[in-house]
Design an enzyme around this catalytic site. Structure first.
Site, PDB file in Angstrom:
ATOM      1  N   ASP A  83     -50.226  58.910 111.565  1.00  0.00           N
ATOM      2  CA  ASP A  83     -49.266  58.676 112.645  1.00  0.00           C
ATOM      3  C   ASP A  83     -48.074  59.616 112.590  1.00  0.00           C
ATOM      4  O   ASP A  83     -47.724  60.175 111.545  1.00  0.00           O
ATOM      5  CB  ASP A  83     -48.808  57.223 112.654  1.00  0.00           C
ATOM      6  CG  ASP A  83     -48.236  56.764 111.312  1.00  0.00           C
ATOM      7  OD1 ASP A  83     -48.690  57.271 110.261  1.00  0.00           O
ATOM      8  OD2 ASP A  83     -47.340  55.899 111.299  1.00  0.00           O
ATOM      9  N   GLU A 150     -48.910  54.434 109.045  1.00  0.00           N
ATOM     10  CA  GLU A 150     -48.258  54.315 107.736  1.00  0.00           C
ATOM     11  C   GLU A 150     -46.794  53.932 107.908  1.00  0.00           C
ATOM     12  O   GLU A 150     -46.226  53.244 107.047  1.00  0.00           O
ATOM     13  CB  GLU A 150     -48.374  55.640 106.971  1.00  0.00           C
ATOM     14  CG  GLU A 150     -47.810  55.603 105.565  1.00  0.00           C
ATOM     15  CD  GLU A 150     -46.319  55.864 105.493  1.00  0.00           C
ATOM     16  OE1 GLU A 150     -45.658  55.397 104.548  1.00  0.00           O
ATOM     17  OE2 GLU A 150     -45.788  56.536 106.418  1.00  0.00           O
ATOM     18  N   GLU A 151     -46.195  54.347 109.021  1.00  0.00           N
ATOM     19  CA  GLU A 151     -44.802  54.006 109.277  1.00  0.00           C
ATOM     20  C   GLU A 151     -44.637  52.549 109.698  1.00  0.00           C
ATOM     21  O   GLU A 151     -43.518  52.072 109.870  1.00  0.00           O
ATOM     22  CB  GLU A 151     -44.229  54.923 110.374  1.00  0.00           C
ATOM     23  CG  GLU A 151     -44.341  56.414 110.093  1.00  0.00           C
ATOM     24  CD  GLU A 151     -43.401  56.900 109.001  1.00  0.00           C
ATOM     25  OE1 GLU A 151     -42.526  56.109 108.586  1.00  0.00           O
ATOM     26  OE2 GLU A 151     -43.530  58.060 108.573  1.00  0.00           O
TER      27      GLU A 151
END
Length: 451
Positions: A83, A150-151
């Site tokens: 991402d 992942e964020e």
């Protein structure tokens, strides 16, 4: 177990690099926000299938998992995140992103790969190509995980989507992250390697009105300003100096015009910690200060504090980390392999895989920036200069050459101790450790990476 460089797995890598560089530039120019990585996932899946991997799409939303079995042997999980961030790119690169996207609140925002996830995807696809093309050089099974969001906690979403039952259970989980350090540097540490993270949303309630008659209102902008300033004292005055702690107010929004006092103000807060005690102290202080400032301002309603996301500390298994460091030292000149002296203040959700699957994890950072930008800076003594763009900066610009080639090498080097022919896992999922060497280099001052 051998810690020799995986030379057989690296044959032909140089010929693959022009294609990987073109792929990196394409991914960088067309970034996608968390949970929206549809194009990126399609590119990944197509490339893995062309290499001969068994591919599963849509894992945890937009995640892609490739499995390649090559005889009996250990199972190694390699992970890359996909991402991008709501950041407007200012690198000036010819392949800079001009993309926009829609955030979870429905706002149109600029989008940029400001954290290096495009580099991570490229490096893992490069490693997958080498593994598929040189099956004579390794034995076992590789699970290549291309993770969304992942964020925003994408790893737990993949785990919750039946990861344990759908894919081979790994003997070790490996991942890396680009860092604002010169290319050629790679660093990690046993134990806690990255901080825990909490993301909070705070809504403060005022009483709106005309900008010319503030006495008839309760101004949430003033209230929010007082909260922000007071929060800056928490780390400085309430956390011992030898404890890792960071508290950042990264977003503040209120009102629509200069002559209208709004009814509400919204804050977004990021909290980093390395121990449960410090985490508890930080979260308690935030609640105390937010409620106290609202009361001091005469707010007509109690503030709302909402937990948005929580990342636990990222923990490296000591034995597996020593194995990976030994492999790196056998491949790289010793000054390039850095033993990090303390956890990084950035956070990661990669540890969710190892924790859920009962496998040791190793996570490392590698330099991705042009060494010329650092001049004569002494990174071991003073850390990265402030003028160097860090992760999440609109000017963060990894150099594809040689960062891509090195990233591929790091993944293959780290995996080789488990995948080398004839290696079998020891009890508890570990392989036998290589002879221990002493790392006398330093890593003081290296910056955070990850979420």
């Amino acid at each position: 177990m051998t810690t020799a460089p995986p030379s057989a797995l690296l044959v032909g890598l140089d010929r693959q690099l022009p294609d990987l560089t073109a792929l990196y530039r394409d991914l960088h120019a067309q970034p996608e926000l968390s949970h929206q990585e549809f194009r990126t996932a399609g590119v990944v899946a197509a490339r893995l299938r062309a290499q001969g991997w068994q591919v599963t799409e849509g894992v945890g939303g937009t995640g892609v998992v490739g499995v390649l079995t090559n005889g009996d042997g250990p199972v190694v999980l390699l992970r890359a995140d996909m991402d991008a961030l709501p950041v407007r790119e200012e690198t000036g690169l010819p392949y800079a992103s001009t993309a926009t996207g829609t955030d979870p609140d429905g706002n149109e925002v600029p989008v940029m790969h400001a954290c290096g996830h495009d580099l991570h995807v490229t490096c893992l696809l490069g490693a997958c190509g080498q593994l598929a093309g040189h099956r004579h050089a390794w034995r076992g099974t590789v699970v290549a995980v291309f993770q969304p969001a992942e964020e925003d906690c994408g790893a737990p979403a993949m785990v919750a989507d039946g990861f344990l039952d759908r894919f081979p259970r790994p003997d070790v989980c490996l991942a890396q992250h680009a860092a604002p350090a010169p290319v050629g540097i790679v660093g990690t540490r046993p134990g806690t390697v990255m901080a825990a993270s909490d993301a909070l949303a705070v809504r403060l309630f005022g009483r709106g009105g005309h900008g010319s008659t503030p006495a008839a209102t309760v101004d949430p902008v003033v209230m929010a300003s007082a909260v922000v300033m007071r929060l800056q004292t928490v780390v400085a005055r309430e956390v011992p100096a030898d404890q890792l702690a960071v508290l950042t107010v990264g977003s503040i929004h209120a009102g629509t015009r200069e002559n209208v006092i709004a009814d509400t103000a919204d804050l977004r807060i990021s909290v980093r910690s390395a121990t449960p005690a410090v985490r508890g102290r930080l979260l308690s202080a935030i609640r105390r200060i937010v409620h106290a400032e609202a009361a001091a301002s005469g707010a007509p309603k109690e503030p709302e504090i909402t937990a948005l996301a929580e990342f636990p500390v990222t923990v490296n298994d000591p034995e597996a980390t020593e194995t990976v460091l030994g492999a790196f030292r056998a491949t790289l000149a010793s000054p390039s392999v850095i033993a990090l002296p303390q956890p990084l203040t950035g956070s990661e959700d990669f540890g969710a895989f190892g924790a859920a699957l009962g496998a040791p994890s190793v996570y490392w950072i590698f330099g991705a920036l042009d060494p010329a930008a650092f001049g004569d800076a002494d990174l071991s003594a003073d850390g990265v200069p402030a003028e160097i763009p860090h992760n999440h900066s609109p000017r963060f610009a990894p150099v594809p050459d040689p960062a891509i080639g090195l990233g591929v090498r790091h993944l293959l080097t780290a995996a080789t101790p488990w995948l080398a022919p004839g290696v079998h896992p020891a009890p508890g999922g570990h392989t036998a450790r290589p002879p221990r060497t002493v790392d006398r280099s330093h890593g003081r001052g290296l910056p955070p990476s990850g979420a």
